[in-house]
Design an enzyme around this catalytic site. Sequence first.
Site, PDB file in Angstrom:
ATOM      1  N   GLY A   1       0.801  -1.214   0.000  1.00  5.94           N
ATOM      2  CA  GLY A   1       0.000   0.000   0.000  1.00  5.94           C
ATOM      3  C   GLY A   1       0.834   1.263   0.000  1.00  5.94           C
ATOM      4  N   CYS A   2       1.918   1.248   0.774  1.00  7.95           N
ATOM      5  CA  CYS A   2       2.778   2.435   0.861  1.00  7.95           C
ATOM      6  C   CYS A   2       3.549   2.651  -0.433  1.00  7.95           C
ATOM      7  CB  CYS A   2       3.739   2.289   2.038  1.00  7.95           C
ATOM      8  SG  CYS A   2       2.887   2.132   3.627  1.00  7.95           S
ATOM      9  N   THR A   3       3.913   1.563  -1.103  1.00  9.92           N
ATOM     10  CA  THR A   3       4.580   1.683  -2.393  1.00  9.92           C
ATOM     11  C   THR A   3       3.629   2.272  -3.433  1.00  9.92           C
ATOM     12  OG1 THR A   3       6.050  -0.176  -1.908  1.00  9.92           O
ATOM     13  CG2 THR A   3       5.752   0.414  -4.230  1.00  9.92           C
TER      14      THR A   3
ATOM     15  N   GLY B   1       3.112   5.967  -2.792  1.00 11.92           N
ATOM     16  CA  GLY B   1       4.276   6.724  -3.221  1.00 11.92           C
ATOM     17  C   GLY B   1       4.341   6.874  -4.731  1.00 11.92           C
TER      18      GLY B   1
END
Length: 206
Positions: A96-98, A101
């Site tokens: 999710g964070c990738t 970003g």
Amino acid sequence: WATVEGNVGYDLRRVSFSQINDKGFRTTNSTPGTNNRRVFRGGPGNEEVDTRLNINLRHTVGADFKAHATGGPFSLSAHKGKTVVLYFYPKDNTPGCTTEGIDFGKAYPHFKKAGAEIFGVSRDSLKSHEGFKAKMEFPFELISDPDEKVCEVFGVMKMKNMYGKTVRGVERSTFVIDAEGKFRRAWRGVKVPGHVDAVLAYVQGL
């Protein structure tokens, strides 16, 4: 390291307000003795928007803070004159964070055109951030907050359920600070799909 400076004057997790906006969004009051939280659903992307920042702090100059970041030391005051988008995320190199970003990276030229700078914030080490940024070729910098001081100022630490266990972690959140250093908008409990488009639309409207 991270330090918080200036006339803070309030804990962002406990800011109250006198009235909700006039657009008829449904509000939710917090339980007594908690964080005086009210949110409305109906912002861009229909996500819940935290009015603790959205209304009161439009007229309140935010605290300055300094921290390590990719590209060199970061201080909020150094970016006065530009809109600053701070997005808090749980951990480097997670799906999710990738994706979040990457979404901010794709939209970065549009944010720049609107006079805004983007900074990602998590508890990861500076070394981890440098690897993550290089791997994903993010065009913006990442702020390292391993001691959670910046996270605490913005009230993004919370207890979460993961794999049947209760753990303390970062609530995915985004904050917009305008060119005068005033807080303008906050999104908490962010769902990644469509979120960057919502933030960009708001920034372009400032």
